[in-house]
Design a protein around this motif. Structure first.
Motif, PDB file in Angstrom:
ATOM      1  N   GLU A  34       0.877  -1.173   0.000  1.00  0.00           N
ATOM      2  CA  GLU A  34       0.000   0.000   0.000  1.00  0.00           C
ATOM      3  C   GLU A  34       0.914   1.223   0.000  1.00  0.00           C
ATOM      4  OE1 GLU A  34      -3.454   0.191   2.730  1.00  0.00           O
ATOM      5  OE2 GLU A  34      -2.631   2.136   3.351  1.00  0.00           O
ATOM      6  N   VAL A  35       0.949   1.934  -1.119  1.00  0.00           N
ATOM      7  CA  VAL A  35       1.938   2.999  -1.298  1.00  0.00           C
ATOM      8  C   VAL A  35       1.446   4.315  -0.703  1.00  0.00           C
ATOM      9  CG1 VAL A  35       3.279   4.329  -2.975  1.00  0.00           C
ATOM     10  CG2 VAL A  35       2.815   1.899  -3.397  1.00  0.00           C
ATOM     11  N   HIS A  36       2.336   4.941   0.072  1.00  0.00           N
ATOM     12  CA  HIS A  36       2.095   6.278   0.609  1.00  0.00           C
ATOM     13  C   HIS A  36       3.294   7.155   0.251  1.00  0.00           C
ATOM     14  CE1 HIS A  36      -1.473   5.586   3.293  1.00  0.00           C
ATOM     15  NE2 HIS A  36      -1.095   4.332   3.045  1.00  0.00           N
ATOM     16  N   LEU A  37       3.031   8.383  -0.152  1.00  0.00           N
ATOM     17  CA  LEU A  37       4.096   9.305  -0.532  1.00  0.00           C
ATOM     18  C   LEU A  37       4.506  10.153   0.665  1.00  0.00           C
ATOM     19  CD1 LEU A  37       2.708  10.543  -3.977  1.00  0.00           C
ATOM     20  CD2 LEU A  37       4.036   8.475  -3.451  1.00  0.00           C
ATOM     21  N   ALA A  38       5.780  10.519   0.702  1.00  0.00           N
ATOM     22  CA  ALA A  38       6.292  11.378   1.771  1.00  0.00           C
ATOM     23  C   ALA A  38       7.486  12.162   1.232  1.00  0.00           C
ATOM     24  CB  ALA A  38       6.686  10.546   2.991  1.00  0.00           C
ATOM     25  N   GLY A  39       7.957  13.129   2.010  1.00  0.00           N
ATOM     26  CA  GLY A  39       9.094  13.932   1.582  1.00  0.00           C
ATOM     27  C   GLY A  39       8.801  14.708   0.309  1.00  0.00           C
ATOM     28  N   ARG A  40       9.824  14.879  -0.525  1.00  0.00           N
ATOM     29  CA  ARG A  40       9.662  15.641  -1.755  1.00  0.00           C
ATOM     30  C   ARG A  40       8.561  15.077  -2.646  1.00  0.00           C
ATOM     31  NH1 ARG A  40      14.174  16.363  -6.468  1.00  0.00           N
ATOM     32  NH2 ARG A  40      15.429  17.241  -4.785  1.00  0.00           N
ATOM     33  N   MET A  41       8.465  13.747  -2.704  1.00  0.00           N
ATOM     34  CA  MET A  41       7.475  13.100  -3.561  1.00  0.00           C
ATOM     35  C   MET A  41       6.062  13.550  -3.191  1.00  0.00           C
ATOM     36  SD  MET A  41       7.582  10.847  -6.079  1.00  0.00           S
ATOM     37  CE  MET A  41       6.730   9.475  -6.866  1.00  0.00           C
ATOM     38  N   ALA A  42       5.774  13.633  -1.884  1.00  0.00           N
ATOM     39  CA  ALA A  42       4.450  14.069  -1.433  1.00  0.00           C
ATOM     40  C   ALA A  42       4.215  15.535  -1.779  1.00  0.00           C
ATOM     41  CB  ALA A  42       4.316  13.842   0.072  1.00  0.00           C
ATOM     42  N   ILE A  43       5.238  16.362  -1.589  1.00  0.00           N
ATOM     43  CA  ILE A  43       5.113  17.784  -1.897  1.00  0.00           C
ATOM     44  C   ILE A  43       4.801  17.991  -3.379  1.00  0.00           C
ATOM     45  CG2 ILE A  43       6.378  19.971  -2.021  1.00  0.00           C
ATOM     46  CD1 ILE A  43       7.919  19.053   0.478  1.00  0.00           C
ATOM     47  N   GLU A  44       5.490  17.244  -4.231  1.00  0.00           N
ATOM     48  CA  GLU A  44       5.279  17.380  -5.667  1.00  0.00           C
ATOM     49  C   GLU A  44       3.889  16.922  -6.097  1.00  0.00           C
ATOM     50  OE1 GLU A  44       8.566  15.219  -7.284  1.00  0.00           O
ATOM     51  OE2 GLU A  44       9.946  16.922  -7.118  1.00  0.00           O
ATOM     52  N   HIS A  45       3.229  16.127  -5.246  1.00  0.00           N
ATOM     53  CA  HIS A  45       1.859  15.695  -5.542  1.00  0.00           C
ATOM     54  C   HIS A  45       0.836  16.507  -4.758  1.00  0.00           C
ATOM     55  CE1 HIS A  45       3.851  12.285  -7.459  1.00  0.00           C
ATOM     56  NE2 HIS A  45       2.687  11.933  -7.966  1.00  0.00           N
ATOM     57  N   GLY A  46       1.268  17.670  -4.240  1.00  0.00           N
ATOM     58  CA  GLY A  46       0.347  18.590  -3.592  1.00  0.00           C
ATOM     59  C   GLY A  46      -0.046  18.234  -2.186  1.00  0.00           C
ATOM     60  N   SER A  47       0.736  17.386  -1.524  1.00  0.00           N
ATOM     61  CA  SER A  47       0.413  16.970  -0.164  1.00  0.00           C
ATOM     62  C   SER A  47       1.449  17.510   0.809  1.00  0.00           C
ATOM     63  CB  SER A  47       0.378  15.444  -0.096  1.00  0.00           C
ATOM     64  OG  SER A  47       0.139  14.997   1.221  1.00  0.00           O
ATOM     65  N   ASP A  48       1.208  17.312   2.090  1.00  0.00           N
ATOM     66  CA  ASP A  48       2.208  17.630   3.103  1.00  0.00           C
ATOM     67  C   ASP A  48       3.396  16.684   2.949  1.00  0.00           C
ATOM     68  OD1 ASP A  48       0.586  19.585   4.212  1.00  0.00           O
ATOM     69  OD2 ASP A  48      -0.330  18.192   5.646  1.00  0.00           O
ATOM     70  N   ALA A  49       4.576  17.122   3.371  1.00  0.00           N
ATOM     71  CA  ALA A  49       5.763  16.278   3.278  1.00  0.00           C
ATOM     72  C   ALA A  49       5.619  15.022   4.130  1.00  0.00           C
ATOM     73  CB  ALA A  49       7.000  17.058   3.694  1.00  0.00           C
ATOM     74  N   LEU A  50       4.949  15.156   5.262  1.00  0.00           N
ATOM     75  CA  LEU A  50       4.753  14.019   6.168  1.00  0.00           C
ATOM     76  C   LEU A  50       3.265  13.918   6.493  1.00  0.00           C
ATOM     77  CD1 LEU A  50       7.806  14.730   8.513  1.00  0.00           C
ATOM     78  CD2 LEU A  50       7.651  12.948   6.766  1.00  0.00           C
ATOM     79  N   PRO A  51       2.492  13.319   5.589  1.00  0.00           N
ATOM     80  CA  PRO A  51       1.034  13.275   5.777  1.00  0.00           C
ATOM     81  C   PRO A  51       0.622  12.422   6.976  1.00  0.00           C
ATOM     82  CG  PRO A  51       1.665  12.768   3.500  1.00  0.00           C
ATOM     83  CD  PRO A  51       2.914  12.716   4.321  1.00  0.00           C
ATOM     84  N   LYS A  52      -0.365  12.906   7.696  1.00  0.00           N
ATOM     85  CA  LYS A  52      -0.897  12.150   8.835  1.00  0.00           C
ATOM     86  C   LYS A  52      -1.398  10.777   8.388  1.00  0.00           C
ATOM     87  CE  LYS A  52      -4.382  12.346  12.530  1.00  0.00           C
ATOM     88  NZ  LYS A  52      -5.059  11.089  12.119  1.00  0.00           N
ATOM     89  N   SER A  53      -1.977  10.702   7.192  1.00  0.00           N
ATOM     90  CA  SER A  53      -2.512   9.435   6.700  1.00  0.00           C
ATOM     91  C   SER A  53      -1.426   8.372   6.568  1.00  0.00           C
ATOM     92  CB  SER A  53      -3.199   9.638   5.355  1.00  0.00           C
ATOM     93  OG  SER A  53      -2.301  10.192   4.401  1.00  0.00           O
ATOM     94  N   THR A  54      -0.203   8.802   6.256  1.00  0.00           N
ATOM     95  CA  THR A  54       0.913   7.854   6.145  1.00  0.00           C
ATOM     96  C   THR A  54       1.238   7.256   7.502  1.00  0.00           C
ATOM     97  OG1 THR A  54       1.837   9.036   4.255  1.00  0.00           O
ATOM     98  CG2 THR A  54       3.325   7.577   5.459  1.00  0.00           C
ATOM     99  N   PHE A  55       1.325   8.110   8.511  1.00  0.00           N
ATOM    100  CA  PHE A  55       1.634   7.624   9.857  1.00  0.00           C
ATOM    101  C   PHE A  55       0.514   6.728  10.384  1.00  0.00           C
ATOM    102  CE2 PHE A  55       4.045  11.748   9.881  1.00  0.00           C
ATOM    103  CZ  PHE A  55       5.293  11.163   9.795  1.00  0.00           C
ATOM    104  N   ASP A  56      -0.727   7.117  10.120  1.00  0.00           N
ATOM    105  CA  ASP A  56      -1.856   6.288  10.566  1.00  0.00           C
ATOM    106  C   ASP A  56      -1.789   4.904   9.929  1.00  0.00           C
ATOM    107  OD1 ASP A  56      -2.812   8.383  12.079  1.00  0.00           O
ATOM    108  OD2 ASP A  56      -4.305   9.026  10.602  1.00  0.00           O
ATOM    109  N   ALA A  57      -1.450   4.863   8.644  1.00  0.00           N
ATOM    110  CA  ALA A  57      -1.385   3.582   7.929  1.00  0.00           C
ATOM    111  C   ALA A  57      -0.275   2.699   8.483  1.00  0.00           C
ATOM    112  CB  ALA A  57      -1.175   3.835   6.442  1.00  0.00           C
ATOM    113  N   VAL A  58       0.895   3.293   8.752  1.00  0.00           N
ATOM    114  CA  VAL A  58       2.025   2.508   9.271  1.00  0.00           C
ATOM    115  C   VAL A  58       1.706   1.979  10.665  1.00  0.00           C
ATOM    116  CG1 VAL A  58       4.445   2.560   9.942  1.00  0.00           C
ATOM    117  CG2 VAL A  58       3.714   3.762   7.880  1.00  0.00           C
ATOM    118  N   ARG A  59       1.105   2.828  11.503  1.00  0.00           N
ATOM    119  CA  ARG A  59       0.760   2.373  12.856  1.00  0.00           C
ATOM    120  C   ARG A  59      -0.254   1.234  12.809  1.00  0.00           C
ATOM    121  NH1 ARG A  59       0.274   8.079  13.706  1.00  0.00           N
ATOM    122  NH2 ARG A  59       2.137   8.953  14.702  1.00  0.00           N
TER     123      ARG A  59
END
Length: 340
Positions: A34-59
């Motif tokens: 299940e792919v989640h973007l973070a860092g520069r990749m997330a920014i380039e896709h219009g999201s926060d660098a460290l999206p809350k949804s990514t952390f929720d998914a990992v937890r």
């Protein structure tokens, strides 16, 4: 089918992801990413660098495979007057998930030139405190004070993880790396916690070594070590020293642990500005992916991929540029697949 969160940071990580996916598909690994973007990749896709949804998914999942998170384009280095870049995304990612220990397996890979053979040790690094809390301030102009933070609670949980892993992997000796001869309170507490936890594992020999002597021993006779355990700063330095002993950063992986969360991480990544697409080495993500397979009970599949990687390296005909060849990411992956 087991779900694993894949955290993509961009650049070389995109090529590394494709390589791992191809190997897993060929080996019929029962994993769904299940792919989640973070860092520069997330920014380039219009999201926060460290999206809350990514952390929720990992937890929720408890397990993740992660490429290196790149900084935004054009970001510079911090200056004496303050940082000119956002928070280091990789460090912030670990802190947000409560990851407190990073393990680096340091061992020779057949076919990779190195100054030593027979090297095989685990390096544990505490990653929540020490000087890396970045607690510092300017007292008066020209005078800066930084604080080294060491707490009993963090040390005890860190050493228990170290000894539990050493026991599970059949390691008989653990060395605590410190500078307690000078930093009698901070490193003294670190060493005291090590000794207290060591008493709970009588079957493992506990030793300690001053960090400067450790560097000397590592570049003289690294084969003597089975497990090294260190605080954040010393562990960071020794991680790269260990990588240098066995052929470079492409030969290592990172396994970052927290409470009910484990993140398998590529320790090397780069932007496509510095490493063009389909040029970089996929090993920095393949190796932690192999460690992930081992830990979820897919040891036979992990061994199959590992043997294929080693066969390609031993043959020496297909290598990426960083390890003495001319092949790109796809060609190197093709060669591994052919061996599988």
């Amino acid at each position: 089918m087991r779900k694993v969160i894949f955290v993509q940071g961009g650049g070389l990580g995109e090529d590394q992801e494709l390589s791992v996916r191809r190997l897993f598909e060929a080996a019929k690994v029962p994993i769904e990413f299940e792919v989640h973007l973070a860092g520069r990749m997330a920014i380039e896709h219009g999201s926060d660098a460290l999206p809350k949804s990514t952390f929720d998914a990992v937890r929720q999942c408890g397990i993740a495979l992660k490429t290196k998170l790149l900084q935004p384009k054009g970001a510079g280095m911090p200056t004496a007057h303050g940082p000119s870049v956002p928070t280091n995304y990789n460090v912030a990612f670990r802190r947000a998930l409560g990851l407190f220990a990073s393990m680096r397996p340091v061992h020779n890979l057949p076919g990779i030139p190195s100054r030593f053979t027979g090297v095989d040790f685990l390096l544990f690094r505490e990653i929540t405190e020490d000087l890396y809390t970045a607690s510092e301030h300017e007292i008066v102009p020209g005078v800066v004070q930084s604080f080294k933070i060491v707490t009993e609670a963090a040390c005890m949980r860190f050493f228990r993880l170290t000894f539990e892993t050493a026991r599970r992997r059949g390691r008989k000796t653990v060395h605590c790396i410190h500078k307690a001869n000078i930093l009698k309170m901070a490193d003294g507490l670190f060493l005291d916690c090590f000794r207290r936890v060591a008493r709970e594992y009588p079957e493992i020999t506990a030793k300690d070594l001053i960090v400067d002597n450790t560097c000397n021993q590592l570049v003289s006779r690294p084969q003597q070590f089975e497990v090294l355990t260190a605080g954040n700063l010393y562990g960071d330095l020794l991680s790269d020293l260990g990588a240098g002993l066995v052929g470079g950063v492409s030969t290592t992986a990172a396994i970052n642990s927290g409470t009910d969360v484990t993140v398998y991480e590529a320790v090397y990544g780069a932007s496509h500005e510095s490493v063009p697409p389909d040029v970089g080495n996929p090993l920095p993500l393949i190796l932690p992916a192999i460690e992930l397979l081992k830990d979820i009970g897919e040891g036979e599949t992990a061994a199959r991929i590992q043997k294929a990687v080693e066969a390609v390296l031993m043959e020496g005909k297909v290598r990426t540029r960083d390890i003495g060849g001319t092949a790109g990411t796809t060609a190197f992956t093709d060669a591994i697949l052919a061996r599988m």
